[in-house]
Design a protein around this motif. Structure first.
Motif, PDB file in Angstrom:
ATOM      1  N   ALA A  48      27.029   6.544  -9.884  1.00  0.00           N
ATOM      2  CA  ALA A  48      26.594   6.768  -8.509  1.00  0.00           C
ATOM      3  C   ALA A  48      25.069   6.760  -8.427  1.00  0.00           C
ATOM      4  O   ALA A  48      24.495   6.246  -7.458  1.00  0.00           O
ATOM      5  N   ALA A  49      24.391   7.314  -9.427  1.00  0.00           N
ATOM      6  CA  ALA A  49      22.932   7.357  -9.418  1.00  0.00           C
ATOM      7  C   ALA A  49      22.344   5.945  -9.466  1.00  0.00           C
ATOM      8  O   ALA A  49      21.357   5.651  -8.773  1.00  0.00           O
ATOM      9  N   VAL A  50      22.938   5.056 -10.264  1.00  0.00           N
ATOM     10  CA  VAL A  50      22.450   3.674 -10.343  1.00  0.00           C
ATOM     11  C   VAL A  50      22.712   2.936  -9.039  1.00  0.00           C
ATOM     12  O   VAL A  50      21.838   2.223  -8.516  1.00  0.00           O
ATOM     13  N   LEU A  51      23.911   3.104  -8.478  1.00  0.00           N
ATOM     14  CA  LEU A  51      24.221   2.452  -7.202  1.00  0.00           C
ATOM     15  C   LEU A  51      23.291   2.956  -6.102  1.00  0.00           C
ATOM     16  O   LEU A  51      22.880   2.186  -5.223  1.00  0.00           O
ATOM     17  N   ASP A  52      22.953   4.230  -6.136  1.00  0.00           N
ATOM     18  CA  ASP A  52      22.046   4.791  -5.142  1.00  0.00           C
ATOM     19  C   ASP A  52      20.671   4.137  -5.241  1.00  0.00           C
ATOM     20  O   ASP A  52      20.053   3.802  -4.224  1.00  0.00           O
ATOM     21  N   LYS A  53      20.181   3.931  -6.456  1.00  0.00           N
ATOM     22  CA  LYS A  53      18.882   3.276  -6.645  1.00  0.00           C
ATOM     23  C   LYS A  53      18.921   1.846  -6.129  1.00  0.00           C
ATOM     24  O   LYS A  53      17.976   1.375  -5.473  1.00  0.00           O
ATOM     25  N   LEU A  54      20.020   1.145  -6.406  1.00  0.00           N
ATOM     26  CA  LEU A  54      20.152  -0.231  -5.926  1.00  0.00           C
ATOM     27  C   LEU A  54      20.236  -0.255  -4.400  1.00  0.00           C
ATOM     28  O   LEU A  54      19.675  -1.149  -3.752  1.00  0.00           O
ATOM     29  N   ALA A  55      20.949   0.716  -3.826  1.00  0.00           N
ATOM     30  CA  ALA A  55      21.070   0.783  -2.368  1.00  0.00           C
ATOM     31  C   ALA A  55      19.699   0.981  -1.726  1.00  0.00           C
ATOM     32  O   ALA A  55      19.375   0.337  -0.719  1.00  0.00           O
ATOM     33  N   ILE A  56      18.884   1.851  -2.308  1.00  0.00           N
ATOM     34  CA  ILE A  56      17.547   2.082  -1.772  1.00  0.00           C
ATOM     35  C   ILE A  56      16.712   0.810  -1.889  1.00  0.00           C
ATOM     36  O   ILE A  56      15.979   0.438  -0.965  1.00  0.00           O
ATOM     37  N   GLY A  57      16.831   0.117  -3.022  1.00  0.00           N
ATOM     38  CA  GLY A  57      16.091  -1.127  -3.209  1.00  0.00           C
ATOM     39  C   GLY A  57      16.494  -2.198  -2.216  1.00  0.00           C
ATOM     40  O   GLY A  57      15.687  -3.069  -1.862  1.00  0.00           O
ATOM     41  N   LEU A  58      17.739  -2.146  -1.746  1.00  0.00           N
ATOM     42  CA  LEU A  58      18.253  -3.123  -0.786  1.00  0.00           C
ATOM     43  C   LEU A  58      18.193  -2.616   0.651  1.00  0.00           C
ATOM     44  O   LEU A  58      18.590  -3.325   1.579  1.00  0.00           O
ATOM     45  N   SER A  59      17.773  -1.366   0.843  1.00  0.00           N
ATOM     46  CA  SER A  59      17.685  -0.732   2.178  1.00  0.00           C
ATOM     47  C   SER A  59      19.046  -0.654   2.854  1.00  0.00           C
ATOM     48  O   SER A  59      19.194  -0.971   4.041  1.00  0.00           O
ATOM     49  N   VAL A  60      20.049  -0.224   2.092  1.00  0.00           N
ATOM     50  CA  VAL A  60      21.387  -0.014   2.629  1.00  0.00           C
ATOM     51  C   VAL A  60      21.898   1.334   2.143  1.00  0.00           C
ATOM     52  O   VAL A  60      21.308   1.948   1.247  1.00  0.00           O
ATOM     53  N   ALA A  61      22.994   1.795   2.733  1.00  0.00           N
ATOM     54  CA  ALA A  61      23.657   2.999   2.234  1.00  0.00           C
ATOM     55  C   ALA A  61      24.484   2.642   1.005  1.00  0.00           C
ATOM     56  O   ALA A  61      24.928   1.500   0.841  1.00  0.00           O
ATOM     57  N   LEU A  62      24.696   3.617   0.138  1.00  0.00           N
ATOM     58  CA  LEU A  62      25.521   3.398  -1.052  1.00  0.00           C
ATOM     59  C   LEU A  62      26.894   2.848  -0.678  1.00  0.00           C
ATOM     60  O   LEU A  62      27.469   2.038  -1.395  1.00  0.00           O
ATOM     61  N   ALA A  63      27.411   3.274   0.479  1.00  0.00           N
ATOM     62  CA  ALA A  63      28.731   2.831   0.928  1.00  0.00           C
ATOM     63  C   ALA A  63      28.819   1.322   1.115  1.00  0.00           C
ATOM     64  O   ALA A  63      29.915   0.757   1.124  1.00  0.00           O
ATOM     65  N   ALA A  64      27.672   0.642   1.257  1.00  0.00           N
ATOM     66  CA  ALA A  64      27.678  -0.804   1.480  1.00  0.00           C
ATOM     67  C   ALA A  64      28.296  -1.567   0.311  1.00  0.00           C
ATOM     68  O   ALA A  64      28.822  -2.677   0.490  1.00  0.00           O
ATOM     69  N   GLN A  87      43.306   0.946   0.463  1.00  0.00           N
ATOM     70  CA  GLN A  87      41.993   1.577   0.545  1.00  0.00           C
ATOM     71  C   GLN A  87      41.382   1.667  -0.855  1.00  0.00           C
ATOM     72  O   GLN A  87      41.971   2.282  -1.749  1.00  0.00           O
ATOM     73  N   PRO A  88      40.230   1.026  -1.071  1.00  0.00           N
ATOM     74  CA  PRO A  88      39.662   0.958  -2.426  1.00  0.00           C
ATOM     75  C   PRO A  88      39.198   2.321  -2.941  1.00  0.00           C
ATOM     76  O   PRO A  88      38.560   3.097  -2.218  1.00  0.00           O
ATOM     77  N   LEU A  89      39.542   2.588  -4.199  1.00  0.00           N
ATOM     78  CA  LEU A  89      39.139   3.816  -4.893  1.00  0.00           C
ATOM     79  C   LEU A  89      38.083   3.492  -5.943  1.00  0.00           C
ATOM     80  O   LEU A  89      38.152   2.447  -6.606  1.00  0.00           O
ATOM     81  N   TRP A  90      37.124   4.390  -6.091  1.00  0.00           N
ATOM     82  CA  TRP A  90      36.103   4.233  -7.138  1.00  0.00           C
ATOM     83  C   TRP A  90      35.805   5.592  -7.740  1.00  0.00           C
ATOM     84  O   TRP A  90      35.690   6.595  -7.018  1.00  0.00           O
ATOM     85  N   GLN A  91      35.687   5.631  -9.071  1.00  0.00           N
ATOM     86  CA  GLN A  91      35.364   6.883  -9.759  1.00  0.00           C
ATOM     87  C   GLN A  91      34.026   6.744 -10.460  1.00  0.00           C
ATOM     88  O   GLN A  91      33.791   5.789 -11.211  1.00  0.00           O
ATOM     89  N   ASP A  92      33.151   7.707 -10.210  1.00  0.00           N
ATOM     90  CA  ASP A  92      31.842   7.720 -10.852  1.00  0.00           C
ATOM     91  C   ASP A  92      32.009   7.986 -12.350  1.00  0.00           C
ATOM     92  O   ASP A  92      32.566   9.025 -12.732  1.00  0.00           O
ATOM     93  N   PRO A  93      31.547   7.068 -13.207  1.00  0.00           N
ATOM     94  CA  PRO A  93      31.724   7.270 -14.656  1.00  0.00           C
ATOM     95  C   PRO A  93      31.025   8.520 -15.179  1.00  0.00           C
ATOM     96  O   PRO A  93      31.435   9.069 -16.199  1.00  0.00           O
ATOM     97  N   ALA A  94      29.966   8.977 -14.503  1.00  0.00           N
ATOM     98  CA  ALA A  94      29.195  10.114 -15.009  1.00  0.00           C
ATOM     99  C   ALA A  94      29.809  11.454 -14.615  1.00  0.00           C
ATOM    100  O   ALA A  94      30.002  12.329 -15.462  1.00  0.00           O
ATOM    101  N   SER A  95      30.109  11.647 -13.340  1.00  0.00           N
ATOM    102  CA  SER A  95      30.580  12.950 -12.860  1.00  0.00           C
ATOM    103  C   SER A  95      32.089  13.038 -12.704  1.00  0.00           C
ATOM    104  O   SER A  95      32.652  14.124 -12.643  1.00  0.00           O
TER     105      SER A  95
END
Length: 207
Positions: A48-64, A87-95
């Motif tokens: 989730a932390a990596v996706l959040d960084k990518l979302a910020i770099g792309l100016s979108v929400a993580l949900a995108a 409905q797609p499921l995703w599990q954060d590998p870290a938490s």
């Protein structure tokens, strides 16, 4: 579609739409070029932390990264309905937290997400989407969640609802002994209007 494949496709689409090279996105997000390349090839399971960084770099929400991007090119607009099984499921590998995307494929300024957050776990997200006015509300259905929005701490019990804008860091923590379940509602006023395929009813015949 496998969830990592979905994320890979969305990352490529979002990066391409902005005309960013791998190097440009790496510079904007702080995620290495090699890591981005692995994610885009569905060869890495991002946290989730990596996706959040990518979302910020792309100016979108993580949900995108979990959106269905069917464009209706076959003549059929995206459906306004999504069944539970789809409905797609995703599990954060870290938490280990699990998110379920509840919203149908039809484009809408509102998105709904269900989250199961394990006890004792903590996630710190930058969540500073500077180029988009994205608002979020969190409604706790079961358990409790401790959120720090910017510098302000909030303890949410069952039934509590907290609203925020995604323009500052957010820390999610479950201090309770049981898994917390909560609903996330996101709205982006800049999102395109929905193009929805409603079923066509047969014409009524006169008696």
């Amino acid at each position: 579609m496998d969830i990592n494949t979905r994320i890979a496709r969305r990352l490529r689409e979002l990066r391409s739409a902005r005309g960013y090279s791998l190097e440009t996105l790496a510079e904007r997000s702080g995620v290495s070029r090699s890591n981005i390349s692995l994610i885009e090839r569905a060869q890495s399971s991002p946290t989730a932390a990596v996706l959040d960084k990518l979302a910020i770099g792309l100016s979108v929400a993580l949900a995108a990264f979990f959106e269905d991007t069917a464009d209706g090119s076959d003549g059929t607009p995206p459906s306004p309905l999504i069944r539970l099984a789809d409905q797609p499921l995703w599990q954060d590998p870290a938490s280990g937290y699990v998110r379920r995307r509840l919203s149908p494929p039809a484009p809408s300024p509102l998105q709904l997400v269900e989250v199961l957050f394990p006890p004792g776990q903590r996630i710190a997200l930058d969540s500073a989407v500077h180029d988009a006015e994205i608002h979020q509300q969190i409604w706790v259905i079961e358990g409790q969640m401790a959120l720090t929005v910017g510098d302000t701490p909030w303890l949410l019990a069952t039934g509590d609802c907290l609203c925020m804008q995604l323009n500052q860091p957010i820390v999610f923590h479950n201090p309770g002994p049981a898994t917390a379940r909560y609903l996330v509602a996101l709205t982006n006023p800049a999102a395109p209007p929905a193009r929805i395929a409603f079923p066509t009813l047969p014409a009524r015949k006169n008696p």
